[in-house]
Design an enzyme around this catalytic site. Structure first.
Site, PDB file in Angstrom:
ATOM      1  CG  HIS A   1      -0.806   4.125   4.286  1.00 54.42           C
ATOM      2  ND1 HIS A   1      -2.206   3.968   4.624  1.00 54.42           N
ATOM      3  CD2 HIS A   1      -0.469   2.984   3.623  1.00 54.42           C
ATOM      4  CE1 HIS A   1      -2.304   2.578   4.670  1.00 54.42           C
ATOM      5  NE2 HIS A   1      -1.494   1.954   4.330  1.00 54.42           N
TER       6      HIS A   1
ATOM      7  CB  SER B   1      -0.914   0.005   1.048  1.00 49.70           C
ATOM      8  OG  SER B   1      -0.255  -0.312   2.432  1.00 49.70           O
TER       9      SER B   1
END
Length: 320
Positions: free
Chosen positions: A195, A144
């Site tokens: 992230h 991610s």
């Protein structure tokens, strides 16, 4: 990036259904290969998760730098894999067709390692600022972080639009930041710093020096004869997305005007292949007509004979 494990098979079923609906033939080759690699390493991991996740303690203190290569391609559970791979599917289909397969593979390779490095730097900085060793022990795994970097690129190449994040309309220029916060709130087990590292890497590419550095490295490799294809080289303008005022996609590399290179179309978009076909058809129309064979660039486009062709055929008929 994720940190919790939850045994399930629902994610694999959902991912298989999604791939079936899209169709494997519609997925660009590099995107499909990375999807396959992630799925394979989920089913047959290279090492247990505790030996593939990346943290300051494991990577820096214990010098286990191989985790930078392993961590992006391993996932905690199949739902973690599903959400990441669906996101990769749609981002990859857009970006690979725009940038070209070779540059997109190069981009993913750099982003995978660099996102991990930025993650380590951020965790080390938080450890120093807060005097809290837990930041150095936090171990993250998953694709991610790279996806957040790709999201920044996708929004950069498609400015002015609106993205729906959890049902909320958000301008593309802010979508990555809004999603960063909302995911952290709704899914506390995810790695906020991982992230964030992806967003920063994306910004380094779109607004910082990373894109220029990558181009110079690619130019150095190809200019010193390390390219797998002797007539192929990375274009310094390849990833800008447009080719002058024509409005078409530029891809990530160009070909020398050598006739031998025209038969190689891997990485070119359909628009580029059609343009190359038309150009070669115009250049070699007379040669192909005399020998009666197919054009050397690999496929032919049927078209109605022109007035000149009809006159030429009539002359040949009378001559015979």
């Amino acid at each position: 990036m994720h940190r919790r494990q939850r045994p399930s098979h629902l994610g694999l079923l959902l991912l298989g259904s999604q791939l079936f609906q899209v169709g494997l033939d519609n997925i660009p080759p590099v995107t499909l290969a990375i999807l396959g690699l992630n799925i394979y390493l989920f089913l047959f991991p290279a090492a247990p998760l505790l030996k593939t996740c990346v943290s300051v303690q494991e990577a820096y203190w214990f010098s286990d730098w191989r985790r930078l290569l392993l961590s992006p391609f391993h996932h905690v559970d199949d739902l973690h894999l599903y959400f990441n791979m669906v996101s990769l599917l749609w981002k990859g289909m857009k970006l690979e067709r725009r940038l070209g397969g070779a540059w997109f593979l190069y981009l993913l390779s750099v982003f995978s390692v660099l996102t991990g490095l930025v993650y380590l730097l951020l965790e080390a900085l938080l450890t120093e600022l807060t005097d809290d060793q837990s930041y150095s022990l936090a171990c993250a795994v998953g694709f991610s972080g790279v996806l957040f970097a790709l999201k920044v690129l996708n929004n950069h190449y498609h400015p002015g639009g609106v993205t729906y994040v959890m049902g909320l309309p958000v301008s593309n220029c802010y979508a990555s930041w809004v999603e960063l916060v909302l995911i952290h709130i709704t899914a506390p087990g995810t790695s906020f710093v991982g992230h964030l590292a992806g967003i920063l890497v994306g910004l380094l590419y779109t607004s910082g020096p990373l894109k220029t550095i990558m181009k110079r490295c690619a130019d150095f490799v190809t200019s010193n004869g390390y390219s797998s294809h002797p007539n192929m080289y990375y274009s310094s303008a390849g990833t800008s997305g447009y080719r002058g005022s024509s409005g078409g996609y530029s891809g990530n590399f160009r070909y020398a005007p050598d006739s031998n290179t025209a038969s190689y179309t891997a990485g070119l978009t359909e628009e580029q292949q059609l343009e190359a076909a038309i150009r070669n058809s115009l250049n070699d129309r007379g040669q192909n007509r005399d020998r009666g064979g197919p054009p050397f660039y690999g496929f032919s486009v049927s078209q109605e004979p022109s007035a000149e062709d009809i006159r030429w055929r009539r002359l040949r008929r009378f001559d015979s």
